[in-house]
Design a protein around this motif. Structure first.
Motif, short mmCIF file in Angstrom:
data_model
loop_
_atom_site.label_atom_id
_atom_site.label_comp_id
_atom_site.label_asym_id
_atom_site.label_seq_id
_atom_site.Cartn_x
_atom_site.Cartn_y
_atom_site.Cartn_z
N ALA A 27 -1.94 19.79 -18.81
CA ALA A 27 -3.00 18.90 -18.32
C ALA A 27 -4.04 18.68 -19.42
O ALA A 27 -4.53 19.66 -20.01
CB ALA A 27 -3.65 19.49 -17.08
N TYR A 28 -4.40 17.42 -19.66
CA TYR A 28 -5.26 17.09 -20.80
C TYR A 28 -6.32 16.07 -20.40
O TYR A 28 -6.06 15.17 -19.59
CB TYR A 28 -4.42 16.56 -21.97
CG TYR A 28 -3.42 17.58 -22.46
CD1 TYR A 28 -3.76 18.50 -23.44
CD2 TYR A 28 -2.14 17.65 -21.91
CE1 TYR A 28 -2.85 19.47 -23.86
CE2 TYR A 28 -1.23 18.61 -22.33
CZ TYR A 28 -1.59 19.52 -23.30
OH TYR A 28 -0.71 20.47 -23.71
N LYS A 29 -7.51 16.23 -21.00
CA LYS A 29 -8.60 15.30 -20.75
C LYS A 29 -8.46 14.05 -21.64
O LYS A 29 -7.71 14.03 -22.61
CB LYS A 29 -9.95 15.98 -21.01
CG LYS A 29 -10.23 17.15 -20.07
CD LYS A 29 -10.27 16.69 -18.61
CE LYS A 29 -10.64 17.83 -17.68
NZ LYS A 29 -10.65 17.39 -16.26
N THR A 30 -9.24 13.03 -21.30
CA THR A 30 -9.13 11.75 -21.99
C THR A 30 -9.32 11.88 -23.50
O THR A 30 -8.57 11.27 -24.28
CB THR A 30 -10.17 10.76 -21.42
OG1 THR A 30 -9.96 10.60 -20.02
CG2 THR A 30 -10.05 9.40 -22.11
N HIS A 31 -10.30 12.70 -23.94
CA HIS A 31 -10.57 12.81 -25.37
C HIS A 31 -9.41 13.48 -26.12
O HIS A 31 -9.30 13.33 -27.34
CB HIS A 31 -11.87 13.58 -25.62
CG HIS A 31 -11.78 15.05 -25.30
ND1 HIS A 31 -11.98 15.56 -24.03
CD2 HIS A 31 -11.51 16.13 -26.09
CE1 HIS A 31 -11.85 16.86 -24.05
NE2 HIS A 31 -11.55 17.25 -25.29
N GLU A 32 -8.55 14.19 -25.40
CA GLU A 32 -7.41 14.83 -26.04
C GLU A 32 -6.21 13.88 -26.17
O GLU A 32 -5.21 14.24 -26.78
CB GLU A 32 -6.99 16.06 -25.24
CG GLU A 32 -8.06 17.15 -25.17
CD GLU A 32 -7.67 18.30 -24.28
OE1 GLU A 32 -7.43 19.40 -24.80
OE2 GLU A 32 -7.61 18.11 -23.04
N MET A 33 -6.35 12.69 -25.63
CA MET A 33 -5.24 11.74 -25.58
C MET A 33 -5.39 10.61 -26.61
O MET A 33 -4.66 9.63 -26.57
CB MET A 33 -5.18 11.12 -24.18
CG MET A 33 -4.97 12.11 -23.06
SD MET A 33 -3.29 12.73 -22.99
CE MET A 33 -2.42 11.25 -22.52
N LYS A 34 -6.32 10.77 -27.55
CA LYS A 34 -6.67 9.66 -28.44
C LYS A 34 -5.51 9.14 -29.27
O LYS A 34 -5.48 7.96 -29.63
CB LYS A 34 -7.83 10.08 -29.35
CG LYS A 34 -7.52 11.29 -30.24
CD LYS A 34 -8.75 11.72 -31.02
CE LYS A 34 -8.45 12.96 -31.86
NZ LYS A 34 -9.65 13.45 -32.58
N ASN A 35 -4.55 9.99 -29.62
CA ASN A 35 -3.43 9.56 -30.46
C ASN A 35 -2.19 9.19 -29.66
O ASN A 35 -1.16 8.86 -30.25
CB ASN A 35 -3.07 10.66 -31.46
CG ASN A 35 -4.17 10.93 -32.47
OD1 ASN A 35 -4.94 10.05 -32.80
ND2 ASN A 35 -4.25 12.16 -32.93
N VAL A 36 -2.28 9.25 -28.34
CA VAL A 36 -1.13 8.92 -27.50
C VAL A 36 -1.15 7.44 -27.19
O VAL A 36 -2.13 6.92 -26.67
CB VAL A 36 -1.15 9.74 -26.19
CG1 VAL A 36 0.08 9.42 -25.34
CG2 VAL A 36 -1.21 11.23 -26.49
N SER A 37 -0.08 6.75 -27.50
CA SER A 37 -0.01 5.30 -27.28
C SER A 37 -0.03 4.99 -25.79
O SER A 37 0.29 5.84 -24.94
CB SER A 37 1.25 4.72 -27.91
OG SER A 37 2.41 5.17 -27.20
N ASP A 38 -0.39 3.74 -25.46
CA ASP A 38 -0.40 3.32 -24.06
C ASP A 38 0.99 3.47 -23.45
O ASP A 38 1.13 3.87 -22.28
CB ASP A 38 -0.88 1.87 -23.95
CG ASP A 38 -2.36 1.72 -24.28
OD1 ASP A 38 -3.08 2.74 -24.24
OD2 ASP A 38 -2.79 0.59 -24.59
N ALA A 39 2.01 3.15 -24.24
CA ALA A 39 3.38 3.25 -23.73
C ALA A 39 3.74 4.70 -23.40
O ALA A 39 4.36 4.97 -22.37
CB ALA A 39 4.36 2.68 -24.76
N ASP A 40 3.35 5.63 -24.29
CA ASP A 40 3.65 7.04 -24.04
C ASP A 40 2.83 7.59 -22.88
O ASP A 40 3.31 8.43 -22.12
CB ASP A 40 3.39 7.87 -25.31
CG ASP A 40 4.47 7.69 -26.35
OD1 ASP A 40 5.53 7.10 -26.02
OD2 ASP A 40 4.27 8.13 -27.50
#
Length: 257
Positions: free
Chosen positions: A145-158
């Motif tokens: 489980a991850y917060k929004t700021h931890e998702m910065k490098n994850v593409s919209d598709a992923d």
């Protein structure tokens, strides 16, 4: 007041099974003094008492010393090069990959590799092994489980394919979580497994003394099969890779000869 670091090193080894003697001394002692002060302790003897009595103090120490910082696809351009090597070099040679994410922290790097394997239809002989010295951070990694700021490098598709969002938290799908196995492991003290096709250990060895760093590089090399890849951090270029049986493929990716 002079702090008794020798006492503290012995105490952490005996009580927390953490071997601090391998870390760069000045850098480590600055961190210990800072986190001790945050806990309201004046001496290291007093600080050990606080670590024993208060789980929050203990966790703050572990987080501060073991540097629990990572991201999905950290240093994207470098990670894309590693993905390319996995897809075009490793996968065609070896039908079932065995991969280790060492000092995995919150698991983002191990899960990044799991997503890469899934996207490219690459098989693995077993689950990706993800290890860390901090059992609390491993529990968080297992949760996926991850917060929004931890998702910065994850593409919209992923994000759409591999996560489910709920109240600002992104939960990994079971299909990706199930491709990773988490385990406690101390790089300095514990035995290394073998026959890996790829090992990822990034932004970790910079905290160790040179002699410890050299020993780790050799142990990582010994754990890889010939043709396997070792992926380091953006500040961890190996200047004499041949000494450890490596051939440099790019500034941070090395092939086991």
């Amino acid at each position: 007041m002079k702090l008794n670091y020798e006492f503290f090193y012995d105490w952490t080894k005996a009580n927390l099974n953490i071997h601090l003697n391998g870390y760069k001394e000045k850098q480590l002692q600055r961190r210990i003094a800072s986190v001790m002060k945050n806990a309201g302790a004046v001496t290291l003897e007093e600080y050990t008492g606080k670590i024993q009595k208060d789980p929050a103090v203990k966790q703050e120490f572990l987080d501060y010393i073991t540097i629990n910082v990572t991201d999905f696809f950290r240093n994207q351009d470098i990670f894309e090069e590693f993905e390319k090597q996995l897809v075009t070099y490793l996968s065609p040679q070896f039908p079932n990959l065995k991969i280790w994410s060492a000092a995995c922290s919150t698991g983002a790097e191990a899960y990044s590799m799991a997503m890469i394997l899934d996207k490219h239809g690459i098989r693995s002989s077993e689950k990706i092994l993800a290890t860390d010295i901090d059992e609390t951070i491993l529990k968080r990694a297992k949760a996926g489980a991850y917060k929004t700021h931890e998702m910065k490098n994850v593409s919209d598709a992923d994000r759409s394919r591999y996560f489910q969002e709920e109240n600002g938290t992104f939960y990994l799908t079971p299909a990706i979580k199930n491709r990773v196995q988490f385990k406690k492991h101390d790089l300095i003290a514990d035995r290394f497994s073998s026959d890996f096709h790829a090992i990822v250990c990034r932004n970790v060895t910079i905290y160790f003394k040179n002699e410890v760093k050299e020993e780790l590089y050799q142990k990582f090399s010994d754990s890889l099969i010939p043709g396997g890849l070792f992926f380091t951090g953006a500040t961890e270029a190996i200047y004499n890779p041949e000494a450890y049986g490596f051939k440099k493929l790019s500034p941070f990716i090395y092939e086991k000869i």
